[in-house]
Scaffold this motif. Structure first.
Motif, PDB file in Angstrom:
ATOM      1  N   GLN A   1     -15.695   9.902  -6.497  1.00 57.15           N
ATOM      2  CA  GLN A   1     -14.136  10.641  -6.334  1.00 57.15           C
ATOM      3  C   GLN A   1     -13.159   9.940  -6.962  1.00 57.15           C
ATOM      4  OE1 GLN A   1     -11.843  10.497  -2.751  1.00 57.15           O
ATOM      5  NE2 GLN A   1     -12.452  12.989  -2.512  1.00 57.15           N
TER       6      GLN A   1
ATOM      7  N   ASP B   1       2.018  -1.566  -4.693  1.00 58.31           N
ATOM      8  CA  ASP B   1       0.694  -0.866  -4.673  1.00 58.31           C
ATOM      9  C   ASP B   1       0.016  -1.598  -5.947  1.00 58.31           C
ATOM     10  OD1 ASP B   1      -1.810   0.752  -4.867  1.00 58.31           O
ATOM     11  OD2 ASP B   1      -0.929   1.645  -2.797  1.00 58.31           O
ATOM     12  N   GLU B   2      -1.284  -1.784  -5.960  1.00 62.95           N
ATOM     13  CA  GLU B   2      -1.739  -2.219  -7.188  1.00 62.95           C
ATOM     14  C   GLU B   2      -2.214  -1.041  -8.207  1.00 62.95           C
ATOM     15  OE1 GLU B   2      -5.289  -4.233  -5.799  1.00 62.95           O
ATOM     16  OE2 GLU B   2      -6.077  -2.528  -4.664  1.00 62.95           O
ATOM     17  N   GLN B   3      -2.325   0.257  -7.449  1.00 62.68           N
ATOM     18  CA  GLN B   3      -2.434   1.371  -8.243  1.00 62.68           C
ATOM     19  C   GLN B   3      -1.223   1.723  -9.277  1.00 62.68           C
ATOM     20  OE1 GLN B   3      -4.610   4.717  -6.717  1.00 62.68           O
ATOM     21  NE2 GLN B   3      -5.139   3.367  -4.788  1.00 62.68           N
TER      22      GLN B   3
ATOM     23  N   LYS C   1     -10.552  11.752  -9.480  1.00 63.16           N
ATOM     24  CA  LYS C   1      -9.188  12.007  -9.210  1.00 63.16           C
ATOM     25  C   LYS C   1      -8.473  11.321 -10.356  1.00 63.16           C
ATOM     26  CE  LYS C   1      -9.167  12.286  -4.048  1.00 63.16           C
ATOM     27  NZ  LYS C   1      -8.993  11.478  -2.899  1.00 63.16           N
TER      28      LYS C   1
ATOM     29  N   PRO D   1      -0.401   7.270   2.168  1.00 58.81           N
ATOM     30  CA  PRO D   1       0.306   8.031   2.989  1.00 58.81           C
ATOM     31  C   PRO D   1       0.940   6.982   4.288  1.00 58.81           C
ATOM     32  CG  PRO D   1      -2.069   8.804   3.581  1.00 58.81           C
ATOM     33  CD  PRO D   1      -1.950   7.950   2.351  1.00 58.81           C
ATOM     34  N   ALA D   2       0.348   6.061   4.838  1.00 64.39           N
ATOM     35  CA  ALA D   2       0.723   5.188   5.681  1.00 64.39           C
ATOM     36  C   ALA D   2       1.943   4.356   5.056  1.00 64.39           C
ATOM     37  CB  ALA D   2      -0.202   4.346   6.173  1.00 64.39           C
TER      38      ALA D   2
ATOM     39  N   GLY E   1       0.828  -1.088  -0.105  1.00 62.25           N
ATOM     40  CA  GLY E   1      -0.079   0.022   0.136  1.00 62.25           C
ATOM     41  C   GLY E   1       0.884   1.373   0.101  1.00 62.25           C
TER      42      GLY E   1
ATOM     43  N   VAL F   1      -1.195  -7.669  -4.416  1.00 60.47           N
ATOM     44  CA  VAL F   1      -0.910  -8.661  -3.488  1.00 60.47           C
ATOM     45  C   VAL F   1      -2.154  -9.648  -3.306  1.00 60.47           C
ATOM     46  CG1 VAL F   1      -0.296  -9.154  -0.986  1.00 60.47           C
ATOM     47  CG2 VAL F   1       0.929  -7.550  -2.199  1.00 60.47           C
TER      48      VAL F   1
ATOM     49  N   ALA G   1      -0.378  -1.717   4.644  1.00 58.59           N
ATOM     50  CA  ALA G   1      -0.712  -0.375   4.797  1.00 58.59           C
ATOM     51  C   ALA G   1      -1.817   0.098   3.576  1.00 58.59           C
ATOM     52  CB  ALA G   1       0.325   0.698   4.609  1.00 58.59           C
TER      53      ALA G   1
ATOM     54  N   ALA H   1       0.994  -3.742  -8.693  1.00 59.04           N
ATOM     55  CA  ALA H   1       1.475  -4.993  -7.973  1.00 59.04           C
ATOM     56  C   ALA H   1       0.353  -5.293  -6.983  1.00 59.04           C
ATOM     57  CB  ALA H   1       2.739  -4.693  -7.251  1.00 59.04           C
TER      58      ALA H   1
ATOM     59  N   ASP I   1      -5.227   3.714   8.072  1.00 59.92           N
ATOM     60  CA  ASP I   1      -6.486   3.327   8.130  1.00 59.92           C
ATOM     61  C   ASP I   1      -6.997   2.040   8.463  1.00 59.92           C
ATOM     62  OD1 ASP I   1      -7.427   5.998   8.429  1.00 59.92           O
ATOM     63  OD2 ASP I   1      -8.561   6.010   6.452  1.00 59.92           O
TER      64      ASP I   1
ATOM     65  N   GLY J   1      -2.249   6.477  -2.740  1.00 58.81           N
ATOM     66  CA  GLY J   1      -3.376   5.780  -2.061  1.00 58.81           C
ATOM     67  C   GLY J   1      -4.788   6.326  -2.285  1.00 58.81           C
ATOM     68  N   GLN J   2      -5.637   6.564  -1.456  1.00 62.79           N
ATOM     69  CA  GLN J   2      -7.064   6.893  -1.738  1.00 62.79           C
ATOM     70  C   GLN J   2      -6.930   8.535  -1.780  1.00 62.79           C
ATOM     71  OE1 GLN J   2      -9.209   5.227  -2.847  1.00 62.79           O
ATOM     72  NE2 GLN J   2      -9.590   3.233  -2.149  1.00 62.79           N
ATOM     73  N   ILE J   3      -6.463   9.067  -0.614  1.00 61.15           N
ATOM     74  CA  ILE J   3      -6.564  10.386  -0.555  1.00 61.15           C
ATOM     75  C   ILE J   3      -5.699  11.121  -1.559  1.00 61.15           C
ATOM     76  CG2 ILE J   3      -4.800  10.800   1.219  1.00 61.15           C
ATOM     77  CD1 ILE J   3      -6.477  13.103   2.365  1.00 61.15           C
TER      78      ILE J   3
ATOM     79  N   GLY K   1      -5.125   0.459   4.058  1.00 59.05           N
ATOM     80  CA  GLY K   1      -6.011   1.520   4.024  1.00 59.05           C
ATOM     81  C   GLY K   1      -7.416   1.243   4.494  1.00 59.05           C
TER      82      GLY K   1
END
Ligand code: FAD
Length: 465
Positions: free
Chosen positions: A149, A45-47, A153, A25-26, A22, A96, A124, A94, A315, A52-54, A126
């Motif tokens: 959202q 991260d898969e993104q 974004k 931020p964390a 993840g 998991v 992390a 990536a 989170d 992250g989200q924010i 989230g």
């Protein structure tokens, strides 16, 4: 109970001191803290980008989107810049899909599976939006506010038809304000929170004062919505979304009066809850939190789970917001460095004090935006498991037949066995069973989460390196 692993033909290709799952931020803060102390870190991260989200798509945004999304979003640039400047190994795209008890992480990336061995792990992953099971929530034309959202974004996509926003919590009001700045027509905001109970607010007076910065931001969003003249319905109950093959209208009561609004698009949201799929899959200990109405992993003062060497930050450890996520990430990164003998033995006291300060507003927020029972424990007719189309009534019947846990109702009805792996229905099923069987949620428990955590095809599995 051991975690049944899916047999693989892939060989371990990486060995790390720390893998962070993840890149919100964390995760970014955890990876940076550990790397600065000399650890060999892999951030996954898969993104396609960090954020992250924010801070989603923060590395690719433009001035117009920054104006729409606001200063809290733009803040994420500094974290993303630090990751870029640090030379950290970051694997984007990536996903998991399994973690073994010995911490081996199985990743799907570029259509191939890879196995990574690591001495320690920071999860992390989230939050996710709390399910909002109301009549009609499965109709085409209903989405979550978070999904709306994400489109804004990621791709600057906004609704072209008037939208009704329904639910409660800071993210709902934030999206309303962002849509207004983007020129979206908001037909109405239906606020399902019960309104401020001033006796309780007084009980949380110190929490309110300590978190005044957060309260001021929230009030600013509400002012922005109300001064735009958007119809704002308070204390909404009995929400139903209606239409034959797509949304045509919403019906509800507000302050006791029946209302109906024609619309084609409804965005629902009633807060976020920790995404605990990974920690459940590892059989880490969790407990039911009556304030946040969700499962929380049991953690020590560094964020370490009941499983040595496996930490959770952000989170996913309990909803605290982006700044707390960042601080918890740094704390976990330091904790991992200490445990592996890197650097000096920092005690983390400064980070813990900052986290405690930022969390002081939470008791007030948890109370203010506590989702009503009717929107968490729905009527019999309402579909609970969207993947397998299981209703609340079917779950209740199974409880009457003697099922006292989600794994039994899963066996009876396939509830929770679809592609979302129970993310959309898990909390609802626990709460329905708890109420029907008159048991505390802690005793009812949660689904036994098994790999794959994310969908993958046999061809991808076979293409392991
Ligand atoms: C849809 C949504 C939108 C939100 N928008 C806002 C907002 O605009 N403003 C705000 O203040 N708060 C927002 N929040 C709340 C917010 O998530 C945070 O407070 C903050 O982003 C938490 O940071 P985090 O690092 O803990 O997790 P996140 O920022 O959520 O980061 C978690 C990361 O883990 C990755 N991940 C999860 N599972 C896997 C896996 N199996 N494999 C690989 N990667 C994985 C995800 O892709 C994600 O990038 C939002 C929450 C949600 C659910």
């Amino acid at each position: 109970m051991s975690n049944p692993a899916i047999p693989l033909n892939d060989a371990p290709s990486q060995v790390r001191d720390l893998v962070v799952i993840g890149a919100g931020p964390a995760g970014m803060a955890a990876a940076l803290a550990a790397q600065r102390r000399g650890l060999d870190v892999l951030l996954l991260d898969e993104q396609p980008q960090v954020g992250g989200q924010i801070y989603r798509s923060i590395t690719q945004t433009d001035a117009q989107r920054e104006r729409i999304l606001g200063a809290d979003y733009v803040y994420g640039k500094s974290l993303a810049d630090q990751v870029r400047a640090s030379g950290l190994t970051h694997w984007a795209g990536a996903s998991v899909w399994q973690i073994d008890p010995d911490k081996t992480v199985h990743v799907l990336r570029n259509d191939r599976t890879t196995r990574i061995e690591t001495k320690s792990l920071v999860i992390a992953t989230g939050a996710m939006e709390r399910p909002f099971p109301v009549p009609g929530w499965t109709l085409p034309g209903v989405m979550t506010a978070g999904a709306g959202q994400i489109l804004l974004k990621n791709a600057a996509v906004v609704p072209q038809v008037p939208v009704v926003l329904a639910g409660c919590g800071p993210l709902l009001y934030l999206l309303a304000a962002q849509y207004l700045r983007a020129g979206v027509e908001i037909r109405a905001v239906l606020d399902t929170s019960a309104g401020t109970d001033w006796r309780l607010a007084i009980r949380h007076a110190s929490s309110l004062l300590a978190g005044w910065g957060y309260v001021r931001k929230g009030l600013g969003l509400l002012r922005e919505i109300k001064s735009a003249g958007i119809p704002f319905f308070k204390d909404v109950g009995g929400l139903r979304i209606e239409g034959e093959d797509a949304v045509r209208q919403v019906r509800f009561t507000s302050a006791g009066h029946s209302q109906q609004i024609d619309c084609e698009l409804v965005l629902l949201h009633q807060g976020v809850v920790p995404n605990t799929q990974v920690s459940w899959s590892l059989r880490a200990e969790h407990h039911w939190d009556d304030e946040q109405l969700c499962w929380l992993p049991v953690l020590d003062s560094w964020g370490q789970t009941s499983l040595p060497g496996i930490y959770i930050a952000g989170d996913g450890a309990g909803i605290g917001g982006a700044l707390v996520a960042e601080m918890q990430g740094a704390l976990a990164g330091i904790g991992v460095a200490n445990s592996l003998g890197f650097g000096t033995s920092e005690d983390g006291a400064q980070q813990r004090a900052q986290i405690a300060q930022h969390l002081r507003i939470r008791p007030f927020l948890n109370q203010q935006y506590r989702p009503k029972d009717e929107f968490r424990i729905p009527a019999d007719e309402v579909v609970v498991c969207r993947c397998e189309e299981v209703t609340a009534g079917a779950i209740r019947e199974q409880v009457q037949l003697g099922c006292v846990g989600p794994n039994q109702t899963k066996s009876f009805s396939r509830c929770g066995m679809g592609p979302c792996q129970g993310r959309q229905c898990g909390l609802t099923v626990t709460e329905i069973i708890a109420k029907e069987a008159n048991l505390p949620p802690q005793e009812v428990g949660y689904y036994r989460i098994r790999p794959p955590l994310k969908s993958l095809s046999l061809a991808q599995l076979a293409a392991g390196v």
